[in-house]
Design an enzyme around this catalytic site. Structure first.
Site, short mmCIF file in Angstrom:
data_model
loop_
_atom_site.label_atom_id
_atom_site.label_comp_id
_atom_site.label_asym_id
_atom_site.label_seq_id
_atom_site.Cartn_x
_atom_site.Cartn_y
_atom_site.Cartn_z
N ASN A 10 0.84 -1.20 0.00
CA ASN A 10 0.00 0.00 0.00
C ASN A 10 0.88 1.26 0.00
O ASN A 10 1.40 1.66 1.04
CB ASN A 10 -0.90 -0.05 1.25
CG ASN A 10 -1.85 1.14 1.36
OD1 ASN A 10 -1.68 2.15 0.67
ND2 ASN A 10 -2.84 1.02 2.23
N LYS A 13 0.33 4.00 2.58
CA LYS A 13 0.84 3.78 3.93
C LYS A 13 2.30 4.19 4.06
O LYS A 13 2.71 4.75 5.07
CB LYS A 13 0.72 2.31 4.30
CG LYS A 13 -0.59 1.93 4.94
CD LYS A 13 -0.39 0.61 5.63
CE LYS A 13 -1.68 -0.04 6.00
NZ LYS A 13 -1.47 -1.45 6.36
N ASP A 70 -0.11 -4.24 10.77
CA ASP A 70 -1.41 -4.78 10.40
C ASP A 70 -2.42 -4.03 11.24
O ASP A 70 -2.22 -3.81 12.43
CB ASP A 70 -1.49 -6.29 10.68
CG ASP A 70 -2.71 -6.88 9.98
OD1 ASP A 70 -2.77 -6.81 8.74
OD2 ASP A 70 -3.62 -7.36 10.67
N HIS A 177 -3.62 5.44 15.17
CA HIS A 177 -3.11 4.15 15.65
C HIS A 177 -1.73 3.88 15.05
O HIS A 177 -0.81 3.48 15.75
CB HIS A 177 -4.10 3.05 15.27
CG HIS A 177 -4.58 3.10 13.85
ND1 HIS A 177 -5.01 4.26 13.25
CD2 HIS A 177 -4.64 2.15 12.87
CE1 HIS A 177 -5.33 4.02 12.00
NE2 HIS A 177 -5.11 2.74 11.74
#
Ligand code: IMP
Length: 194
Positions: A10, A13, A70, A177
């Site tokens: 990704n 990210k 993850d 997060h």
């Protein structure tokens, strides 16, 4: 700059990661070649290990480090769904958002959180550091904003009245997060480098 591998497919990210990591003297890059891990773990932690381990086997040299994350969205009223299935909850990002909104129709308690587990492995596939980060919030009644990705348009962080897709990347990085987990990794790397 310490170059590390970020075990992901990704590109969004990696951009998010480097916004945070570059000021710490760390730059993340995607694995070269075939990187296709089987995310079969029962927890975010296991899946982040599977990804970091796979990357350590597919690229890089003896001195390299391999970071993976993850993450998922947990909605309390839905027994923590979509959770580990966040990426596959429906075919497209828009469908996933619509599914969540449908499932929450008429539900008052819209509390939710994003969870991110990170694992850092060496070339031998050994875990050198692992951590988690959490962002608490709630699911809005309808999508808003164009920023971020995934469920960002329907997630309103605690203390905010707008969605994550309506705040700047910098602000997201401070509270997310992933940002929280990553800063713990970067603090570890500051020690590790010396
Ligand atoms: P991954 O397996 O860690 O890539 O993330 C699983 C899924 O969780 C993603 O495909 C997104 O749908 C969702 N997700 C994870 N982090 C975020 C975020 O920061 N914003 C919105 N959605 C996210």
């Amino acid at each position: 700059m310490l170059e590390i591998y970020f075990a992901s497919g990704n590109p969004h990210k990696v951009l998010e990661i480097n916004e945070i990591a570059n000021p710490y003297g760390v730059n993340a890059k995607l694995p070269e070649g075939k990187f296709d891990p089987d995310e079969t773990g029962a927890t975010y932690e296991e899946n982040s290990f599977i990804k970091a381990y796979e990357a350590s086997k597919c690229c890089g040299g003896e001195e390299d480090l391999f970071l993976a994350d993850d993450s998922g969205l947990e909605i309390y009223a839905l027994n923590n769904a979509p959770g580990l299935k966040s990426a596959r909850y429906a075919p497209t990002a828009e469908d996933r958002i619509n599914r969540v909104l449908d499932e929450l129709q008429g539900v008052k308690d819209r509390g939710a959180r994003f969870v991110c587990a990170m694992t850092l492995c060496n070339k031998k596939g050994e875990v050198v550091f692992k951590t988690t980060g959490i962002m608490e919030g709630k699911i809005s009644e309808k999508p808003a904003g164009n920023g971020g990705f995934g469920y960002d348009p329907i997630f309103v962080p605690e203390g905010y009245e707008v969605s994550v897709a309506e705040i700047s990347e910098d602000e997201k990085n401070l509270i997310s997060h992933r940002g929280r987990a990553l800063r713990k990794v970067l603090e570890f790397l500051e020690e590790y480098k010396n």
